[in-house]
Design a protein around this motif. Structure first.
Motif: not given
Length: 172
Positions: A32-39, A49-53, A60-63, A69-71
């Motif tokens: 929804r973040v991607l959809d909101y900013f690209t509508c 980009f997503w950065y996480t520890g 967090q493999r599944g996440f 897959s969302l890009g």
């Protein structure tokens, strides 16, 4: 039809946003973040980009797979343990600020606009430099977690709670 498209890159400081969402008592949906900013049809998403520890390589493999897959391009770092002399407690931290800034500057010729999901004041100087290159910077964070320096350096500040209706995770 020929119209000018703004080229957008999104940078999500995942750990910082996890705590912001926890503080607000709701979580956002990365899709929804991607959809909101690209509508807006005049906006073209260049990078997200997503950065996480991570506790370990499988954490967090599944996440992470879902983000890919969302890009999103997912950047990770194994958490390090720190001892706080004042509290007498151990805490874990994966500081990905350098990775975020490197990606921002490594791709700077590809975008005109940045959405940075973070409240970390360490980004102040990087934001100032990007703005000097005519890049429009929007910072998304939440009250009580946005550094004054960062808020002052950005072109636009959006409180996460103002986006809730548009980006909140609704499915379990």
């Amino acid at each position: 039809m020929n119209f000018y498209q703004r080229r957008l890159s999104i940078f999500v400081d995942g750990n910082n946003m996890f705590y912001a969402q926890q503080k607000n008592n709701w979580f956002f949906d990365p899709r929804r973040v991607l959809d909101y900013f690209t509508c807006d049809p005049t906006v073209r998403l260049i990078n997200a980009f997503w950065y996480t520890g991570l506790k370990d390589s499988q954490d967090q493999r599944g996440f992470r797979d879902a983000l890919i897959s969302l890009g999103y391009t997912v950047r990770t770092k194994i958490l390090k343990e720190y001892y706080d002399d004042v509290s007498g407690r151990y805490s874990q931290k994966a500081n990905l600020d350098i990775e975020i800034v490197v990606d921002m500057f490594n791709t700077v010729d590809q975008y005109d606009q940045v959405i940075l999901f973070s409240g970390d004041g360490d980004f102040e100087r990087a934001i100032e430099l990007l703005r000097s290159k005519n890049t429009h910077i929007t910072v998304v964070s939440t009250e009580g977690m946005i550094a004054r320096e960062l808020r002052n350096a950005t072109d636009c500040y959006i409180d996460l709670n103002n986006l809730r209706a548009d980006i909140e995770k609704t499915e379990p």
